[in-house]
Design a protein around this motif. Sequence first.
Motif, PDB file in Angstrom:
ATOM      1  N   LEU A   1      26.347   0.679  44.952  1.00 42.74           N
ATOM      2  CA  LEU A   1      27.735   0.316  44.663  1.00 42.74           C
ATOM      3  C   LEU A   1      28.388  -0.381  45.864  1.00 42.74           C
ATOM      4  CD1 LEU A   1      28.967   3.515  42.791  1.00 42.74           C
ATOM      5  CD2 LEU A   1      28.428   1.276  41.798  1.00 42.74           C
ATOM      6  N   PRO A   2      29.234  -1.387  45.592  1.00 44.06           N
ATOM      7  CA  PRO A   2      29.927  -2.073  46.688  1.00 44.06           C
ATOM      8  C   PRO A   2      31.093  -1.236  47.222  1.00 44.06           C
ATOM      9  CG  PRO A   2      30.645  -2.965  44.602  1.00 44.06           C
ATOM     10  CD  PRO A   2      29.567  -1.974  44.280  1.00 44.06           C
ATOM     11  N   SER A   3      31.531  -1.537  48.438  1.00 37.95           N
ATOM     12  CA  SER A   3      32.681  -0.885  49.056  1.00 37.95           C
ATOM     13  C   SER A   3      33.935  -1.721  48.808  1.00 37.95           C
ATOM     14  CB  SER A   3      32.444  -0.693  50.553  1.00 37.95           C
ATOM     15  OG  SER A   3      31.321   0.134  50.766  1.00 37.95           O
ATOM     16  N   ILE A   4      35.032  -1.053  48.440  1.00 37.43           N
ATOM     17  CA  ILE A   4      36.278  -1.714  48.063  1.00 37.43           C
ATOM     18  C   ILE A   4      37.349  -1.437  49.109  1.00 37.43           C
ATOM     19  CG2 ILE A   4      38.017  -1.957  46.241  1.00 37.43           C
ATOM     20  CD1 ILE A   4      35.195  -2.824  45.431  1.00 37.43           C
ATOM     21  N   ILE A   5      38.188  -2.463  49.393  1.00 34.65           N
ATOM     22  CA  ILE A   5      39.315  -2.287  50.321  1.00 34.65           C
ATOM     23  C   ILE A   5      40.409  -1.516  49.599  1.00 34.65           C
ATOM     24  CG2 ILE A   5      41.063  -3.488  51.682  1.00 34.65           C
ATOM     25  CD1 ILE A   5      39.072  -5.808  51.959  1.00 34.65           C
ATOM     26  N   ASP A   6      40.685  -0.298  50.089  1.00 32.69           N
ATOM     27  CA  ASP A   6      41.671   0.571  49.436  1.00 32.69           C
ATOM     28  C   ASP A   6      43.083   0.283  49.939  1.00 32.69           C
ATOM     29  OD1 ASP A   6      42.467   2.745  47.743  1.00 32.69           O
ATOM     30  OD2 ASP A   6      42.731   3.929  49.575  1.00 32.69           O
ATOM     31  N   THR A   7      43.254   0.221  51.267  1.00 31.82           N
ATOM     32  CA  THR A   7      44.565  -0.066  51.850  1.00 31.82           C
ATOM     33  C   THR A   7      44.439  -1.125  52.937  1.00 31.82           C
ATOM     34  OG1 THR A   7      44.302   1.695  53.496  1.00 31.82           O
ATOM     35  CG2 THR A   7      45.404   2.282  51.417  1.00 31.82           C
ATOM     36  N   LEU A   8      45.532  -1.863  53.160  1.00 33.48           N
ATOM     37  CA  LEU A   8      45.584  -2.893  54.206  1.00 33.48           C
ATOM     38  C   LEU A   8      46.916  -2.749  54.946  1.00 33.48           C
ATOM     39  CD1 LEU A   8      44.526  -5.409  55.678  1.00 33.48           C
ATOM     40  CD2 LEU A   8      45.554  -6.801  53.865  1.00 33.48           C
ATOM     41  N   LYS A   9      46.857  -2.351  56.206  1.00 33.90           N
ATOM     42  CA  LYS A   9      48.053  -2.193  57.031  1.00 33.90           C
ATOM     43  C   LYS A   9      48.053  -3.250  58.128  1.00 33.90           C
ATOM     44  CE  LYS A   9      48.314   2.824  56.313  1.00 33.90           C
ATOM     45  NZ  LYS A   9      48.346   4.161  56.972  1.00 33.90           N
ATOM     46  N   THR A  10      49.224  -3.498  58.705  1.00 30.15           N
ATOM     47  CA  THR A  10      49.336  -4.490  59.783  1.00 30.15           C
ATOM     48  C   THR A  10      50.097  -3.897  60.958  1.00 30.15           C
ATOM     49  OG1 THR A  10      51.380  -5.414  58.871  1.00 30.15           O
ATOM     50  CG2 THR A  10      49.311  -6.437  58.189  1.00 30.15           C
ATOM     51  N   THR A  11      49.636  -4.231  62.170  1.00 32.36           N
ATOM     52  CA  THR A  11      50.334  -3.896  63.409  1.00 32.36           C
ATOM     53  C   THR A  11      50.402  -5.171  64.243  1.00 32.36           C
ATOM     54  OG1 THR A  11      49.515  -1.615  63.357  1.00 32.36           O
ATOM     55  CG2 THR A  11      50.341  -2.454  65.471  1.00 32.36           C
ATOM     56  N   ILE A  12      51.558  -5.836  64.206  1.00 31.57           N
ATOM     57  CA  ILE A  12      51.747  -7.114  64.895  1.00 31.57           C
ATOM     58  C   ILE A  12      52.868  -6.939  65.905  1.00 31.57           C
ATOM     59  CG2 ILE A  12      52.276  -9.573  64.605  1.00 31.57           C
ATOM     60  CD1 ILE A  12      51.227  -9.343  61.734  1.00 31.57           C
ATOM     61  N   LYS A  13      52.559  -7.101  67.189  1.00 27.35           N
ATOM     62  CA  LYS A  13      53.487  -6.723  68.252  1.00 27.35           C
ATOM     63  C   LYS A  13      54.566  -7.760  68.525  1.00 27.35           C
ATOM     64  CE  LYS A  13      50.286  -3.573  70.513  1.00 27.35           C
ATOM     65  NZ  LYS A  13      49.597  -3.188  71.785  1.00 27.35           N
TER      66      LYS A  13
ATOM     67  N   ASP B   1      38.074   1.559  58.442  1.00 27.50           N
ATOM     68  CA  ASP B   1      37.795   2.992  58.439  1.00 27.50           C
ATOM     69  C   ASP B   1      37.063   3.357  57.153  1.00 27.50           C
ATOM     70  OD1 ASP B   1      37.754   5.695  58.740  1.00 27.50           O
ATOM     71  OD2 ASP B   1      39.906   6.005  58.357  1.00 27.50           O
ATOM     72  N   THR B   2      35.842   3.883  57.301  1.00 22.96           N
ATOM     73  CA  THR B   2      35.040   4.288  56.138  1.00 22.96           C
ATOM     74  C   THR B   2      35.051   5.802  55.954  1.00 22.96           C
ATOM     75  OG1 THR B   2      33.040   4.396  57.495  1.00 22.96           O
ATOM     76  CG2 THR B   2      33.524   2.287  56.418  1.00 22.96           C
ATOM     77  N   PHE B   3      35.939   6.471  56.679  1.00 16.74           N
ATOM     78  CA  PHE B   3      35.942   7.948  56.662  1.00 16.74           C
ATOM     79  C   PHE B   3      36.423   8.493  55.322  1.00 16.74           C
ATOM     80  CE2 PHE B   3      38.078  12.043  57.439  1.00 16.74           C
ATOM     81  CZ  PHE B   3      37.024  12.765  57.960  1.00 16.74           C
TER      82      PHE B   3
ATOM     83  N   ASN C   1      32.623   4.556  49.348  1.00 17.39           N
ATOM     84  CA  ASN C   1      32.816   3.225  48.770  1.00 17.39           C
ATOM     85  C   ASN C   1      34.267   2.765  48.805  1.00 17.39           C
ATOM     86  OD1 ASN C   1      30.481   4.589  46.702  1.00 17.39           O
ATOM     87  ND2 ASN C   1      29.994   2.658  47.732  1.00 17.39           N
ATOM     88  N   SER C   2      35.069   3.350  49.676  1.00 20.41           N
ATOM     89  CA  SER C   2      36.483   2.980  49.789  1.00 20.41           C
ATOM     90  C   SER C   2      36.822   2.786  51.256  1.00 20.41           C
ATOM     91  CB  SER C   2      37.365   4.057  49.168  1.00 20.41           C
ATOM     92  OG  SER C   2      38.722   3.677  49.235  1.00 20.41           O
ATOM     93  N   LEU C   3      37.457   1.685  51.601  1.00 18.43           N
ATOM     94  CA  LEU C   3      37.714   1.321  52.996  1.00 18.43           C
ATOM     95  C   LEU C   3      39.210   1.232  53.268  1.00 18.43           C
ATOM     96  CD1 LEU C   3      35.158  -1.624  53.341  1.00 18.43           C
ATOM     97  CD2 LEU C   3      34.758   0.786  53.825  1.00 18.43           C
ATOM     98  N   ASN C   4      39.645   1.748  54.428  1.00 23.20           N
ATOM     99  CA  ASN C   4      40.998   1.536  54.922  1.00 23.20           C
ATOM    100  C   ASN C   4      40.927   0.464  56.007  1.00 23.20           C
ATOM    101  OD1 ASN C   4      42.105   3.514  53.278  1.00 23.20           O
ATOM    102  ND2 ASN C   4      41.706   5.143  54.780  1.00 23.20           N
ATOM    103  N   THR C   5      41.757  -0.564  55.881  1.00 22.69           N
ATOM    104  CA  THR C   5      41.706  -1.704  56.795  1.00 22.69           C
ATOM    105  C   THR C   5      43.051  -1.888  57.481  1.00 22.69           C
ATOM    106  OG1 THR C   5      40.121  -2.781  55.320  1.00 22.69           O
ATOM    107  CG2 THR C   5      41.176  -4.162  56.975  1.00 22.69           C
ATOM    108  N   GLU C   6      43.018  -2.204  58.789  1.00 23.56           N
ATOM    109  CA  GLU C   6      44.256  -2.463  59.529  1.00 23.56           C
ATOM    110  C   GLU C   6      44.085  -3.728  60.360  1.00 23.56           C
ATOM    111  OE1 GLU C   6      47.616  -0.153  62.225  1.00 23.56           O
ATOM    112  OE2 GLU C   6      45.730   0.855  61.703  1.00 23.56           O
TER     113      GLU C   6
END
Length: 834
Positions: free
Chosen positions: A163-175, A232-234, A238-243
């Motif tokens: 099964l493929p891994s899906i991007i669950d959340t996408l957060k941004t930190t831009i200074k 973050d694959t924690f 199959n679900s990824l948290n991305t920042e």
Amino acid sequence: MLIVSCSTVKRVKDGKFLLTENEIEVDGKVTSNERLNNIPLQKPNSSINFFPLNLHIYNLARPNRDSIFEAWLDKSNRRKRLTNTLSKKQLNKLKQSTLNFNTWLKRIGEAPTILNEEKTEKTKSRLRAYYYKRGFLYNEVNYTIEKDSNKKAKVKYTITKNLPSIIDTLKTTIKTPIIDSIYKASIYASLIKEGQKYDEDNFTNERLRINKLMRNSGFYFFGQDYVRFEIDTFKSRNSLNTELFIDNRIIRYSDSTSTRPFKVFKIKAVNIITDASNENLIDTKQIKDSTTYNGYNLYSFNKLKFKPKALTDAIFIKKGDVYRDIDRTRTSDYLNQLQMFRYPTVDYVADETDSTLVANILLSPLKKYKLQFAFDVSQSNIQTIGFAFSTGLKIRNIFRGAETLDISALGSIGASKDAGNNEDSFFDINEFGGSVGLTIPRIFFPLNTNNIIPKSMSPNTKINISATSQQNIGLDRQTLSSILAYNWFPSKKVTNRLELFNIQYVRNLNPENYFGVYSNSFDRLNDIAKDIGYIGSNDELLNPPSDYGPADVFIDDVLNNNTSLSQGDVGYTDVNNINQRQDRLTENNLILSTNFNYTRDTRIDLSDNNFSRFKYHVELAGNLLSGISNLTNSNRNSNGRYEILNVPFSQYFKTELDYVKYFGKRGRKNVLAARAYFGIAIPFGNSSNIPFVESFFAGGPNDNRAWTAYNLGPGSSQNTNEFNEANLKLHFSLEQRFNLFGNFDGALFVDAGNIWNAFGNVEDDPQSTFNNFKSLRNIAVGSGFGIRYDFTFFVLRSDIGFKTYDPSLTKGNRWFTNYNFSKATYNIGINYPF
């Protein structure tokens, strides 16, 4: 037979195995994905239709050739005998030539690919990494090796993607706040979205997108390294948290660093140095000439040789504007297209105190004069061999506005089919001419066109006047032409060209020699005249070089019903067709046309072998002259046609579609090339037929190579004319190109197509006319092979074409009837046919 008899494993040592095949199976199915099949580190030896020619050539070379030669000399007292016959120096040369030939076989051949299991393991890791990057983070890759008793091996890779891994959340930190605002305003264009399958390429391209966005928004010191992603694959398998992180600018000092928010930089000044060089840039005090124009500062170490506007028009960087990377790119592109300067550069000097930039544009002019030469070889139905040459003088910046003046001369000589006549010279065909062309780096037009064609499209204007004269080609003719054209480039792939005025005047110098040139038509008239008793069976129609000979008298008698022939008779129809063709090919032509050309070429560079090219041409001729003639109530001639300077002008519509597609890998010579072409020209108004110079022909080294130029068609006719031409054309080509050895390449090709008469008043026989889709059965097919030698800067090509399907033959006898070397057509050409 010698090569085939050699075993492919001849040079494979005991205990080693020749790799013959890589097979990749994905989720239970064997894949043909080209990108995936290119991953294995070891590939089987190259082959032509499953035959490993290069490997067989390599196997012809003898290992340890030096010791083998010495053993050969010592056998049967051969060394002593050769020493008595040859000198020691000659014997050494014999040995060296033998060794050189052996080395040459190895060089042009291909060593056997010996299975290496360490590389197989590395390939396994590369396959797993490939699918990992595609989002299948938990894929599984295994392989098996099948070895046989003939020292051959096959590797099979088995991949289970899971099964493929899906991007669950996408957060941004831009200074930097302003960067955060710009990013959020462009979030709709982001390549990474929640719910999307993970793909490493998307993250790479998103970094590129953000970098491009910021550098075109004034952030001069922004770089791609400031953009990073943390995944973050924690949470789930199959679900990824991305920042997304975009840090502040890092400023480095001699022994420390600090960070601060990015700032928007503006252009403080634009300096153009018009004759920069390494020597004079050392001391700017040597500047002798300078001026300011529209906010630009122009400097010269000698007298300024360019009008300021000619240079500032090429600059997209403006004083007071926010810095943008695209302005620098466009400036460099435009300056390069002027072909006035050697490697123009754009440098910036930053002032941190007020966040401004000074743009320095350094120009090093090319030599004002350039002399160039060209050469070509050709063949046609009337020319056994022809040589063409041209020379040109380029004068840059002739009017100080970055204009280019090109003065060229051309000439060609050729040997006709009758060149064997002892009374004539071998080269009895010639053509000479010249042209003068001016290129202006802008749209030269009374009205402002910047809103329609902005300078970002690098527009230019070309004005050209040319004249040519031909002898012993057809009826001998002189051609005078003049063109006013505009070119612009909406993108790197697209080129547009509008020829606002294209004027051609074609004058036939020797129309009275029509039947001397078109002898087949004259022979047909003779046969008809004998058949009806117009002349005796042992007589011939005379055709002296006069304006009106007995052949013309016979034509008039037939068409005026002064013979036994009447309308509907085959002989009457043939005479009428010959008369129409004579009128059409002997009349002078005046053509005033407007045409538009569109080209889209996706090729990146010369090593790109996977691209397409589409060309579209549309042309209208005679409308302006027709309108003027109607408004002025001009008189018509006896044929009901308007004339300008006693020459009837042509009026027609013409369009052409040309598509080329290459299938191949970058830098590889194994390429499948395809071409499709359609062209039609429709006369109307002041014309009932198409001028010979605007009609289509088929055959030749760049067309259907089984026929010589002008020798194919029209339709299924019997090729009774020396120059076969018509106003509708179809052409298709498919060519497989491959490397043989070294710089020698080979090709297998199939060409198909023909020409037909359509939409005119040419009362041709049905065999030559396109009536409906049933006429497509008369498409001629040629096939063959070619040998090419690649000189890097051009390719010398020799092709042999065989008539595979000849529509001029009787039905049931068209396929492979003349498919042999004695009936083949041999072509010589420069570069590829398409």
